[in-house]
Write a protein that holds these residues in place. Structure first.
Motif: not given
Length: 500
Positions: A432-435, A475-482
């Motif tokens: 979504e950030r890229a498109l 994505t700029g970050r690794g594994l996360t549930d955020v």
């Protein structure tokens, strides 16, 4: 084997070709194979897998891989190929041949015991076979080697680089966020009835519609095909020969629609590897979780989204004018996202699904550590079902015996399903950030821009990087549930008219 990269590449290609033929034989086993061919196919697969194993553990291959790892003139892709194949071979040679044979025999016996136990709804019939599987899997984990956590050695086979120390806090936090979310949805004033009860959807019409969906998402039907099976899956032999299956239920079209979209996500990944990587170890996902992220992204984030059905629902109503008479878009979209805690994992909605996975992960840790008596497993399962989902299995078949994974000895596999869900939300947010107009494109039925973005940033990367490293890069970050929890809260707060 000569100590040259072309000689090493030839062995890589041979191994990949054998995997392809094994994949084709396995796919056929689940689709078109005659019923009486079971024993013949078992022998054929055993022979092929034996050939693959022999070539993989060949000491000469080990010598050439060790030589290649020291060569400074290899390019980045060649070094990655050496790294991936060395890792696969190192694990294979650590397990004694006698243990490999014992596991194969135990799995065969466990499958038969599991089927009989399901038939009689009695876990006790499966218990001795499961005890043997666990004994051998603990032995296998120790043979692989680990730093004090046996489960890490098993997890490595499905999610390379992931460790219990990293995984448990993420899944525990996810569990603790989802349990109150499920309760809040259940208490919400807006209720979602079962839309499809008593309706009929012609199977052939469903089939034709699923083929249209495959074309729309960009699955190349000249480099793949779709067939039918009891349990949908993706297989095949090569990126230009990818096999999908789906399941048709004439009482509910969602089974076929979302099975097709889900498997298409896997299929797009398989078709999307870089041509230069074909027949090499890099034509593979770096983890099962990352592969699952593609199917869950397309099935749930895209396929269950309102924008998707704003484009496709008019065609679906034209296909089933009688069955969907009087059903508007809002009603259909809400029904496609109905949250209802279920006994069966494979039938779970996207809010409750991960609770099924966390339950299994927690029990697997206890079992591998030998901290849960096998006789107590059904009670432990049922207690967690009540606590996490508010439902209690009436018998073992609908509870602890529902999945085949433990009969296969696949301890360490279940967490990859949850990782796929988490990765899918993070990847979609990056897309979504890229498109920035992605939602509008989906609303117009223009899905290829998303496929192409994923192809560039995920598919064509193959196994160049470990899964979480690739996710971090994209994505700029690794594994996360955020990202996943933010996605669920936004979507289901709107659908159920409540704050989550």
């Amino acid at each position: 084997m000569e100590r040259t990269f072309p000689s090493l590449l030839a062995r890589m290609q041979e191994l990949k070709d054998l995997q392809g033929v094994i994949g084709l034989a396995t796919w056929d086993q689940e689709t078109y194979m005659p019923a009486k061919a079971d024993d013949a196919r078992a022998h054929q697969l055993s022979t092929l897998q034996g050939l693959h194993h022999e070539r993989l553990v060949d000491p000469r291959l080990g010598e050439v891989l060790a030589w290649a790892a020291m060569q400074p003139d290899l390019d980045a892709d060649q070094r990655a190929m050496v790294r991936v194949l060395s890792h696969e071979r190192d694990r294979a040679v650590r397990v004694p041949h006698a243990l490999v044979k014992a596991l194969a025999e135990a799995q065969s016996r466990a499958l038969a015991a599991w089927r009989q136990a399901r038939k009689e709804k009695r876990f006790a019939l499966f218990q001795p076979a499961l005890a043997r599987i666990l004994e051998l899997r603990r032995e296998q984990a120790d043979a692989y080697g680990h730093e004090g956590e046996r489960y890490d050695a098993l997890l490595e086979g499905y999610e390379p680089g992931m460790r219990v120390e990293r995984l448990t806090p993420v899944l525990t936090a996810l569990r603790d966020a989802l349990i109150p979310m499920v309760a809040a949805i259940a208490a919400a004033p807006r209720k979602v009835p079962d839309l499809f009860e008593g309706r009929h959807f012609d199977g052939e019409a469903q089939w034709r519609f699923t083929l249209r969906l495959l074309e729309a998402v960009g699955f190349d039907l000249e480099a793949g095909r779709q067939d039918r099976s009891i349990h949908p899956f993706t297989g095949g032999t090569h990126p230009l020969d990818v096999r999908l299956t789906t399941r048709i239920d004439e009482s509910n079209p969602l089974n076929a629609l979302f099975s097709t979209i889900h498997e298409a996500g896997h299929g797009l990944y398989e078709q999307g590897f870089a041509e230069a990587h074909y027949r090499t170890p890099l034509a593979a996902a770096p983890s099962m979780g990352l592969h699952e992220s593609q199917s869950r992204l397309w099935e749930n984030v895209v396929g269950r989204g309102r924008a998707f059905w704003e484009h496709f629902y008019p065609s679906l109503r034209e296909t089933f004018p009688q069955a969907l008479a009087g059903v508007d878009l809002d009603t259909f979209h809400t029904a496609a996202n109905r949250v209802s805690p279920s006994l069966i994992r494979t039938e779970a909605d996207e809010v409750t699904y991960n609770l099924h996975i966390v339950l299994r992960y927690e029990l697997e840790l206890l079992l591998i550590h030998d901290r849960l008596p096998l006789a107590d497993v059904p009670a432990a399962w049922n207690e967690r079902m009540r606590r996490y989902l508010g439902v209690t299995p009436p018998d073992d078949t609908l509870g602890v015996l529902q999945d085949i994974h433990w009969a296969w000895g696949e301890f360490g596999y279940f967490p990859t399903y949850a990782l796929g869900n988490l990765y899918s939300a993070s990847l979609y947010r990056a897309a979504e950030r890229a498109l920035p107009d992605l939602t509008e494109r989906i609303r117009r039925g223009e899905l290829l821009s998303l496929r192409d973005w994923l192809r560039t940033h995920v598919h064509r990367q193959g196994f160049r990087l470990p899964a979480e490293e690739l996710i971090h890069q994209v994505t700029g970050r690794g594994l996360t549930d955020v990202d996943f929890l933010q996605y669920l809260r936004g979507k289901y707060s709107a659908l159920y008219g409540t704050s989550l």
